[in-house]
Design a protein around this motif. Sequence first.
Motif, PDB file in Angstrom:
ATOM      1  N   LEU A 166      33.021 -36.583 100.830  1.00  0.00           N
ATOM      2  CA  LEU A 166      31.713 -36.320 101.436  1.00  0.00           C
ATOM      3  C   LEU A 166      31.432 -37.210 102.641  1.00  0.00           C
ATOM      4  O   LEU A 166      30.455 -37.009 103.359  1.00  0.00           O
ATOM      5  N   ARG A 167      32.275 -38.248 102.832  1.00  0.00           N
ATOM      6  CA  ARG A 167      31.998 -39.233 103.880  1.00  0.00           C
ATOM      7  C   ARG A 167      31.739 -38.591 105.252  1.00  0.00           C
ATOM      8  O   ARG A 167      30.771 -38.944 105.921  1.00  0.00           O
ATOM      9  N   GLU A 171      30.509 -35.702 105.993  1.00  0.00           N
ATOM     10  CA  GLU A 171      29.196 -35.041 105.969  1.00  0.00           C
ATOM     11  C   GLU A 171      28.070 -36.079 106.027  1.00  0.00           C
ATOM     12  O   GLU A 171      27.069 -35.896 106.719  1.00  0.00           O
ATOM     13  N   ILE A 172      28.244 -37.181 105.306  1.00  0.00           N
ATOM     14  CA  ILE A 172      27.251 -38.255 105.325  1.00  0.00           C
ATOM     15  C   ILE A 172      27.182 -38.866 106.731  1.00  0.00           C
ATOM     16  O   ILE A 172      26.101 -39.165 107.243  1.00  0.00           O
ATOM     17  N   ILE A 207      25.237 -36.378 108.997  1.00  0.00           N
ATOM     18  CA  ILE A 207      23.789 -36.466 108.745  1.00  0.00           C
ATOM     19  C   ILE A 207      23.222 -37.736 109.395  1.00  0.00           C
ATOM     20  O   ILE A 207      22.182 -37.707 110.067  1.00  0.00           O
ATOM     21  N   THR A 208      23.933 -38.840 109.231  1.00  0.00           N
ATOM     22  CA  THR A 208      23.488 -40.124 109.796  1.00  0.00           C
ATOM     23  C   THR A 208      23.465 -40.065 111.321  1.00  0.00           C
ATOM     24  O   THR A 208      22.508 -40.515 111.960  1.00  0.00           O
ATOM     25  N   VAL A 212      18.463 -39.976 104.782  1.00  0.00           N
ATOM     26  CA  VAL A 212      19.908 -39.837 104.524  1.00  0.00           C
ATOM     27  C   VAL A 212      20.181 -39.587 103.033  1.00  0.00           C
ATOM     28  O   VAL A 212      20.728 -38.540 102.670  1.00  0.00           O
ATOM     29  N   VAL A 235      21.299 -35.969 101.277  1.00  0.00           N
ATOM     30  CA  VAL A 235      22.593 -35.897 100.582  1.00  0.00           C
ATOM     31  C   VAL A 235      22.398 -35.442  99.133  1.00  0.00           C
ATOM     32  O   VAL A 235      23.100 -34.544  98.666  1.00  0.00           O
ATOM     33  N   LEU A 260      23.770 -32.055  97.310  1.00  0.00           N
ATOM     34  CA  LEU A 260      24.668 -32.085  96.150  1.00  0.00           C
ATOM     35  C   LEU A 260      24.079 -31.329  94.961  1.00  0.00           C
ATOM     36  O   LEU A 260      24.769 -30.590  94.271  1.00  0.00           O
ATOM     37  N   HIS A 310      17.778 -41.015  95.538  1.00  0.00           N
ATOM     38  CA  HIS A 310      17.323 -41.320  96.889  1.00  0.00           C
ATOM     39  C   HIS A 310      16.504 -42.595  97.023  1.00  0.00           C
ATOM     40  O   HIS A 310      16.656 -43.319  97.993  1.00  0.00           O
ATOM     41  N   LEU A 363      28.702 -43.054  95.453  1.00  0.00           N
ATOM     42  CA  LEU A 363      27.914 -42.385  96.495  1.00  0.00           C
ATOM     43  C   LEU A 363      27.017 -43.396  97.222  1.00  0.00           C
ATOM     44  O   LEU A 363      26.939 -43.396  98.447  1.00  0.00           O
ATOM     45  N   GLU A 387      27.168 -44.180 101.232  1.00  0.00           N
ATOM     46  CA  GLU A 387      25.968 -44.004 102.062  1.00  0.00           C
ATOM     47  C   GLU A 387      25.611 -45.307 102.776  1.00  0.00           C
ATOM     48  O   GLU A 387      25.308 -45.312 103.969  1.00  0.00           O
TER      49      GLU A 387
END
Lengths: 63, 408
Positions: B122-123, B125-126, B129-130, B154, B158, B162, B247, B362, B366
């Motif tokens: 997922l890195r 995608e993260i 987003i960032t 963020v 995420v 998910l 979150h 995760l 993040e």
Amino acid sequence: MKITLDADKCCGAGQCVLVAPEVFDQRDEDGIVVLLDAEPPAEQHDAVREAAAICPAAVIEVH
Amino acid sequence: MTISPTAPVGTAPAPLPVEPPTGCPFDPPTAFGALRTEEPISRIALPDGSWAWLATRYSDIRAILGDTRFSSDTTLHGYPLSGMTGGGNTQNRGFIRMDPPEHTRLRRMVTREFMVKRVEALRPEIQRITDELCDEMARGQGPVDLVEALALPVPSLVISLLLGVPYDDHEVFQRLTGTLLSRTVPDDEREAARVELRDYLDQLVTAKEADPGDDILGRLITEQQQTGEITHDEVAAFAALLLIAGHETTANMIGLSALTLMRDPESAARLRQDPGLIRGAVEELLRFHSIIRNGPRRVATADIEIDGHLIRAGEGVVAAVPSANRDESVFADADRLDICRPNAQHHVAFGYGIHQCLGQALARVELQVVIGTLLRRFPTLRPAVPVDEIPFRTDMAIYGCHALPVTW
């Protein structure tokens, strides 16, 4: 060095995989620990001991 | 080794310390230092007039959290519920409030979703987003509230992705989570928020039962609910737990970490020079900040001796994670942030034992991505107000900043 696991106790935190990825992995189906190398070479020993020390469920035993 | 006698009857213990020392918003309450040396297992008063043991040493906290005779079952007699946040003690309480074998069965249904290789995948995608949120920030002139602009969106984006929860609903679940985790809202208000969140998730799960997507809730429905392993309500309990845990925690770690590095230009410069240091730095930031300020909590199911101190069956225990992570016997010069600390990963910021944070891989990715990107993209980032004007979350179960005005 010889490693044994009590995988029934594993909670899948994954800390062993972060510390010693050559020696530990997680099963695709449920994230539970898998031993890739039960008798790892000397250069892995420190990482394995570290993994055993931080495993939250005391799953990893080093002999 | 001697067994301590029961604390004298009639002495009123103090409540759980939560206020940081004056002028040191990053440090745990001063009282912890003296307790670790003089009375590592002490008594605290809970809001309803009952009491619990407070453990402050690293070794004792690992011993307690690593021993399943200290139960997480909030329905057991003696469990120290008073002052706990997160809502009332319902039948449908989520696996973090259960013991094996039920805890093991339920946790293992979602463990694979957060395993290291899934999270590593997922890195990118993260990172995307960032980057988008940083682009948006850079288009403005500042000052902006870093919590609102980056720290909260963020992890919120995420975990929504998910779980398969529409991000458009983020205002709803962020508001409800805020109320649930507040230590200062009245019980009836917290209960109302719990009911509102339950109704929201109930509708969400119903909608996903009709159209389960390729996401965590969709897989729980098709693989576990439709095969009779779990009920509709249990899927909703998973959703509540993962949404809240997913979150608020990371968001507050991002805010505090960013502020710490703004005030420590030397560490920030080292991280900019050698991005490979970010993994260790994140472990140290987790240790240093220890944002869980209200537990974890357990109830003893047997008479158990900890560090020469007898805890009797039916007595409650609060583990002071921020104190354990500043224990000098484990972490040398523990009150100093050292981004290259060799044993930083021995921290218990994610807890310890079988309940240790499921989403820790995760959270780590993040934090690595967001902190690394922030340092690179905004090298002149600085607080836009004096630090004593930043509203710190001493009123919440999870420490951090309510808002963090920054400029660059």
